[in-house]
Write a protein that holds these residues in place. Structure first.
Motif, mmCIF file in Angstrom:
data_model
loop_
_atom_site.group_PDB
_atom_site.id
_atom_site.type_symbol
_atom_site.label_atom_id
_atom_site.label_comp_id
_atom_site.label_asym_id
_atom_site.label_seq_id
_atom_site.Cartn_x
_atom_site.Cartn_y
_atom_site.Cartn_z
ATOM 1 N N VAL A 77 92.397 26.245 -1.757
ATOM 2 C CA VAL A 77 91.688 24.965 -1.730
ATOM 3 C C VAL A 77 92.520 23.855 -1.095
ATOM 4 C CG1 VAL A 77 90.781 23.121 -3.186
ATOM 5 C CG2 VAL A 77 90.027 25.455 -3.539
ATOM 6 N N PRO A 78 93.752 23.604 -1.551
ATOM 7 C CA PRO A 78 94.522 22.554 -0.868
ATOM 8 C C PRO A 78 94.779 22.872 0.602
ATOM 9 C CG PRO A 78 95.885 23.725 -2.468
ATOM 10 C CD PRO A 78 94.479 24.128 -2.716
ATOM 11 N N ALA A 79 94.990 24.158 0.936
ATOM 12 C CA ALA A 79 95.240 24.529 2.326
ATOM 13 C C ALA A 79 94.017 24.255 3.198
ATOM 14 C CB ALA A 79 95.622 26.006 2.407
ATOM 15 N N SER A 80 92.849 24.695 2.743
ATOM 16 C CA SER A 80 91.642 24.561 3.556
ATOM 17 C C SER A 80 91.210 23.103 3.683
ATOM 18 C CB SER A 80 90.508 25.392 2.953
ATOM 19 O OG SER A 80 90.215 24.981 1.626
ATOM 20 N N VAL A 81 91.175 22.385 2.575
ATOM 21 C CA VAL A 81 90.717 20.992 2.614
ATOM 22 C C VAL A 81 91.695 20.129 3.397
ATOM 23 C CG1 VAL A 81 90.074 18.996 1.231
ATOM 24 C CG2 VAL A 81 89.464 21.277 0.439
ATOM 25 N N ALA A 82 93.000 20.354 3.215
ATOM 26 C CA ALA A 82 94.000 19.575 3.954
ATOM 27 C C ALA A 82 93.877 19.803 5.451
ATOM 28 C CB ALA A 82 95.404 19.939 3.479
ATOM 29 N N THR A 83 93.620 21.044 5.851
ATOM 30 C CA THR A 83 93.461 21.349 7.280
ATOM 31 C C THR A 83 92.281 20.582 7.868
ATOM 32 O OG1 THR A 83 94.380 23.570 6.971
ATOM 33 C CG2 THR A 83 93.065 23.194 8.947
ATOM 34 N N LEU A 84 91.157 20.580 7.176
ATOM 35 C CA LEU A 84 89.969 19.888 7.680
ATOM 36 C C LEU A 84 90.172 18.369 7.704
ATOM 37 C CD1 LEU A 84 87.285 21.992 5.781
ATOM 38 C CD2 LEU A 84 88.003 22.217 8.165
ATOM 39 N N PHE A 85 90.825 17.827 6.672
ATOM 40 C CA PHE A 85 91.076 16.379 6.627
ATOM 41 C C PHE A 85 92.040 15.963 7.736
ATOM 42 C CE2 PHE A 85 90.125 15.771 1.817
ATOM 43 C CZ PHE A 85 88.779 15.896 2.095
ATOM 44 N N ALA A 86 93.059 16.780 7.973
ATOM 45 C CA ALA A 86 94.039 16.453 9.014
ATOM 46 C C ALA A 86 93.371 16.375 10.378
ATOM 47 C CB ALA A 86 95.164 17.491 9.017
ATOM 48 N N ILE A 87 92.434 17.293 10.635
ATOM 49 C CA ILE A 87 91.698 17.279 11.909
ATOM 50 C C ILE A 87 90.903 15.985 12.041
ATOM 51 C CG2 ILE A 87 89.856 18.405 13.210
ATOM 52 C CD1 ILE A 87 90.752 21.071 11.949
ATOM 53 N N GLU A 88 90.224 15.591 10.953
ATOM 54 C CA GLU A 88 89.422 14.369 10.992
ATOM 55 C C GLU A 88 90.298 13.135 11.180
ATOM 56 O OE1 GLU A 88 86.186 13.732 8.292
ATOM 57 O OE2 GLU A 88 86.144 15.843 7.707
ATOM 58 N N LEU A 89 91.452 13.106 10.523
ATOM 59 C CA LEU A 89 92.352 11.963 10.655
ATOM 60 C C LEU A 89 92.889 11.848 12.078
ATOM 61 C CD1 LEU A 89 94.345 12.206 7.292
ATOM 62 C CD2 LEU A 89 92.814 10.349 7.991
ATOM 63 N N GLU A 90 93.222 12.987 12.670
ATOM 64 C CA GLU A 90 93.750 12.969 14.027
ATOM 65 C C GLU A 90 92.673 12.554 15.024
ATOM 66 O OE1 GLU A 90 95.598 16.710 14.777
ATOM 67 O OE2 GLU A 90 97.102 16.466 13.190
ATOM 68 N N LEU A 91 91.428 12.993 14.793
ATOM 69 C CA LEU A 91 90.329 12.587 15.664
ATOM 70 C C LEU A 91 90.049 11.091 15.544
ATOM 71 C CD1 LEU A 91 87.816 15.563 15.164
ATOM 72 C CD2 LEU A 91 89.209 15.061 17.192
ATOM 73 N N ALA A 92 90.334 10.559 14.344
ATOM 74 C CA ALA A 92 90.128 9.111 14.125
ATOM 75 C C ALA A 92 91.302 8.284 14.637
ATOM 76 C CB ALA A 92 89.910 8.847 12.638
ATOM 77 N N GLY A 144 97.659 12.358 9.375
ATOM 78 C CA GLY A 144 97.275 13.771 9.415
ATOM 79 C C GLY A 144 98.465 14.689 9.346
ATOM 80 N N GLU A 145 99.536 14.351 10.065
ATOM 81 C CA GLU A 145 100.737 15.184 10.045
ATOM 82 C C GLU A 145 101.411 15.154 8.676
ATOM 83 O OE1 GLU A 145 103.120 13.771 13.241
ATOM 84 O OE2 GLU A 145 102.052 14.946 14.765
ATOM 85 N N LEU A 146 101.445 13.970 8.045
ATOM 86 C CA LEU A 146 102.027 13.876 6.703
ATOM 87 C C LEU A 146 101.227 14.703 5.710
ATOM 88 C CD1 LEU A 146 104.045 12.584 4.697
ATOM 89 C CD2 LEU A 146 102.376 10.726 4.404
ATOM 90 N N LEU A 147 99.901 14.612 5.799
ATOM 91 C CA LEU A 147 99.025 15.354 4.896
ATOM 92 C C LEU A 147 99.244 16.857 5.028
ATOM 93 C CD1 LEU A 147 96.570 15.712 3.009
ATOM 94 C CD2 LEU A 147 95.104 15.457 5.011
ATOM 95 N N ILE A 148 99.123 17.360 6.249
ATOM 96 C CA ILE A 148 99.220 18.805 6.447
ATOM 97 C C ILE A 148 100.639 19.295 6.188
ATOM 98 C CG2 ILE A 148 99.781 18.848 8.916
ATOM 99 C CD1 ILE A 148 97.083 21.001 7.313
ATOM 100 N N VAL A 195 96.226 33.855 16.122
ATOM 101 C CA VAL A 195 95.292 32.983 15.409
ATOM 102 C C VAL A 195 95.750 31.542 15.597
ATOM 103 C CG1 VAL A 195 94.218 32.435 13.200
ATOM 104 C CG2 VAL A 195 94.911 34.788 13.689
ATOM 105 N N THR A 196 94.875 30.709 16.112
ATOM 106 C CA THR A 196 95.162 29.291 16.294
ATOM 107 C C THR A 196 94.019 28.469 15.723
ATOM 108 O OG1 THR A 196 94.069 29.141 18.444
ATOM 109 C CG2 THR A 196 96.388 29.834 18.431
ATOM 110 N N LEU A 197 94.163 27.167 15.773
ATOM 111 C CA LEU A 197 93.118 26.286 15.251
ATOM 112 C C LEU A 197 91.824 26.436 16.032
ATOM 113 C CD1 LEU A 197 92.679 24.121 13.102
ATOM 114 C CD2 LEU A 197 93.354 22.400 14.789
ATOM 115 N N GLU A 198 91.935 26.838 17.302
ATOM 116 C CA GLU A 198 90.747 26.984 18.146
ATOM 117 C C GLU A 198 90.077 28.348 17.986
ATOM 118 O OE1 GLU A 198 93.773 25.975 19.386
ATOM 119 O OE2 GLU A 198 93.194 23.858 19.203
ATOM 120 N N THR A 199 90.725 29.287 17.277
ATOM 121 C CA THR A 199 90.201 30.654 17.175
ATOM 122 C C THR A 199 88.786 30.679 16.611
ATOM 123 O OG1 THR A 199 92.410 31.579 16.905
ATOM 124 C CG2 THR A 199 90.562 32.940 16.186
ATOM 125 N N PHE A 200 88.564 29.963 15.513
ATOM 126 C CA PHE A 200 87.261 29.980 14.851
ATOM 127 C C PHE A 200 86.427 28.754 15.203
ATOM 128 C CE2 PHE A 200 90.189 32.352 12.080
ATOM 129 C CZ PHE A 200 89.577 33.587 12.111
#
Length: 623
Positions: free
Chosen positions: A350-365, A371-375, A54-59
């Motif tokens: 909730v913190p796991a799921s939301v943090a994962t999505l926010f980290a992706i957005e921060l890294e894309l920005a 993002g690394e600090l958050l996750i 299972v990786t970030l690209e799996t889903f």
């Protein structure tokens, strides 16, 4: 026919997650360890750190939808089980946990992240908001293992559900209005209220629609399956409708619809609850393992001692402080129960799921460091609190003694409630079973754990977890019901200590022939009146047991006590209590100073509650 490359599809991944999740559930049940601990470890094993299944690209882009719907179902099920009469028993503590204590955790965590993480306030506040959430995903498995009294369980469950909702919304609002657009505090507060309002409105509309359908001819009264799927539709439908309007408002919608439907008079409630619980078990295992697989161990390790310091502040300072604020001045919560709340507050989905999505957005920005600090910080706290606070929850509960003796009382009338009051005042866990809705409501309003069920049926007793009961009492006004219930408790479930009210003196022999300790109601009333006449002071003192004084009988099991006289044991008996009666081989006597105690003697202590408890522990140590 084209050949499908199954290995490149989601099928083997989903199958592996579901099968392994169900297997570890069985393992957790057998070992009496909260299942979330195994989910976390299994997720790490399946993730890129070990097997890479299972990786970030799996889903792909579907991760947010999968997690969102899963969280909605989990939150809905928890809210559906939270009846208002249960919340009343812990209303003050619950309110403080979701307001003042949550604010302390939010600001305290943000300050710790700012200090030890070396980041700006926007990221610190974002992490602080996320780590307020505990949630039913971690609390429910713990409470399945550690059977605390109902007001403690209700306070933790209410905190988990409400803080999941507010933490998710606050985090999204901070992310959008402070971190991305920097719109200021006023806009942040307004955005929070708007999202919360959308969620509540969507949840209320969904609950109303489903209730009307359940109450109409569209769903026959005994069509259990239709009722189950309609209620599940309320969770998913409310979530989806709210998410279309505002991000993260869906969790509030699911919680609202669950709370409303759970407190309305609907048919097939028991079957609906069982269906929701079973669905949640499957969903919980899938989503927790999937998110745990995304833990970036490298990001956590990069934080170094800063992550350790943040975890220690949350676990050792902020959580205990929040628990103390929530329970101070509430007499019903004992100190061991307060310490249990202080020691058990793991973070969940909730913190796991939301943090994962926010980290992706921060890294894309382009803000990779944020993002690394958050996750890293969020998952460090999740990993530490789940491993320690959830993993050791049973040991913490046993050490603190918050899992009291379970007594089942059949009958929630005046006698049943009076007995339940006395037992709970002594710190025992009482479950009342009653069929009359008015009596059920009255008992619940008094704060007792009540099941609206028929105590003379084996399935009802099983649902009340009679296999965990050490004592069984029948108090109804019907001897036939009492006799049948007692017979089931003894012959089918093997309960050793069984007592019953007997309304007709002629029926006493029938109860005693089964091994039931029969209390003849007529004789008991006569004795009580005689005691009031002849010894009123002692009678009043006995009737007030549990306030500041107590009478307890224990068996001598300590080698340090056996073979010694009462005089020699004087230093072992705390001030404020004394040995009133010693029972040996069925004979009772008032001991003198030179009476020698032996192993197996039954000793009755009378005195102040704390002194009696200390004496009991010395003469009959738990270990």
């Amino acid at each position: 026919m084209p050949i499908v490359d199954v290995s490149s599809s989601l099928l083997p991944v989903i199958a592996a997650i579901l099968v392994s999740g169900l297997v570890v559930q069985l393992l957790a049940h057998r070992l009496k360890v909260p299942s979330v601990v195994f989910y976390l470890l299994l997720g790490v094993v399946l993730g890129p750190e070990v097997l890479g299944l299972v990786t970030l690209e799996t889903f792909g882009s579907g991760l947010e939808v999968i997690v969102g719907i899963s969280v909605a179902i989990i939150v809905f099920e928890g809210a559906f089980a939270l009846r208002l009469e249960r919340i009343r028993g812990a209303s003050t503590v619950s309110l403080r946990l979701v307001t003042v204590s949550a604010l302390v955790m939010f600001l305290g965590t943000a300050a710790a992240v700012r200090l030890f993480g070396g980041t700006d306030w926007e990221i610190a506040l974002l992490i602080g908001a996320l780590l307020v959430a505990t949630g039913p995903t971690v609390i429910t498995p713990i409470l399945n293992v550690v059977r605390v009294r109902d007001h403690v369980a209700t306070a933790l469950e209410t905190e988990g559900i409400v803080n999941d909702v507010t933490a998710a919304i606050v985090a999204v609002v901070i992310f959008e209005t402070l971190l991305l657009d920097d719109l200021g505090v006023e806009a942040t507060v307004l955005a929070f209220l708007q999202r919360l309002g959308v969620g509540i409105a969507a949840g209320a509309l969904a609950a109303a629609a489903i209730y009307l359908l359940l109450d109409s001819e569209f769903v026959p009264e005994r069509d259990v399956q239709a009722a189950q799927f309609l209620v599940l539709a309320a969770a998913v439908g409310a979530f989806g409708a709210a998410e279309v309007v505002a991000a993260e408002a869906g969790i509030a919608a699911a919680a609202t619809s669950g709370m409303l439907l759970g407190n309305l008079d609907i048919d097939n409630r028991v079957e609906i609850e069982e269906f929701a619980e079973n669905t949640t078990l499957v969903v919980l295992s899938f989503v927790f393992i999937s998110l745990a697989a995304l833990i970036d161990v490298g990001a956590i390790l990069q934080l170094g001692l800063g992550a350790v310091a943040i975890v220690l502040v949350i676990v050792l300072v902020l959580r205990p402080l929040g628990a103390l604020i929530a329970t101070v001045g509430v007499e019903r919560f004992t100190w061991p129960e307060r310490l249990f709340i202080a020691g058990v507050g793991p973070r969940g989905i909730v913190p796991a799921s939301v943090a994962t999505l926010f980290a992706i957005e921060l890294e894309l920005a382009g803000n990779v460091a944020a993002g690394e600090l958050l996750i890293g910080t969020v998952f460090a706290v999740i990993f530490a609190t789940v491993a320690v606070e959830a993993g050791l929850a049973r040991q913490i509960g046993d050490y603190l003694g918050v899992t009291p003796m379970r007594t089942i009382i059949i009958g929630g009338g005046r006698i049943g409630r009076a007995l339940a009051t006395r037992l709970e005042n002594r710190g025992e866990f009482v479950v009342v079973i009653e069929t009359d809705p008015d009596a059920v409501e009255e008992a619940r309003s008094a704060g007792f754990t009540v099941r609206e069920d028929d105590g003379s049926e084996a399935d009802a007793l099983r649902r009340a977890e009679i296999e965990k009961a050490k004592r069984f009492v029948a108090t109804t006004g019907d001897d036939d019901i009492n006799l049948l219930a007692c017979q089931l408790a003894i012959t089918k479930f093997g309960v050793e200590s069984v007592y019953s009210r007997v309304n007709e003196p002629a029926n006493v022999d029938a109860f005693e022939s089964l091994g039931v300790t029969a209390i003849d109601a007529s004789t008991a009333t006569a004795v009580a009146i005689d005691d009031e006449i002849e010894r009123p002071a002692l009678t009043h003192w006995m009737n007030e047991l549990g306030d500041s004084h107590d009478v307890q009988e224990i068996e001598v099991t300590s080698e340090r006590v056996a073979g010694k006289t009462i005089r020699e044991l004087h230093s072992q008996i705390p001030d404020g209590t004394f040995v009133a009666v010693v029972s040996r081989n069925g004979e009772n006597h008032v001991p003198s100073a030179d009476s020698v105690l032996e192993l197996g003697d039954h000793v009755t202590f009378i005195g102040d509650s704390d002194a009696v408890r200390q004496a009991m522990n010395r003469f009959h140590p738990h270990d």
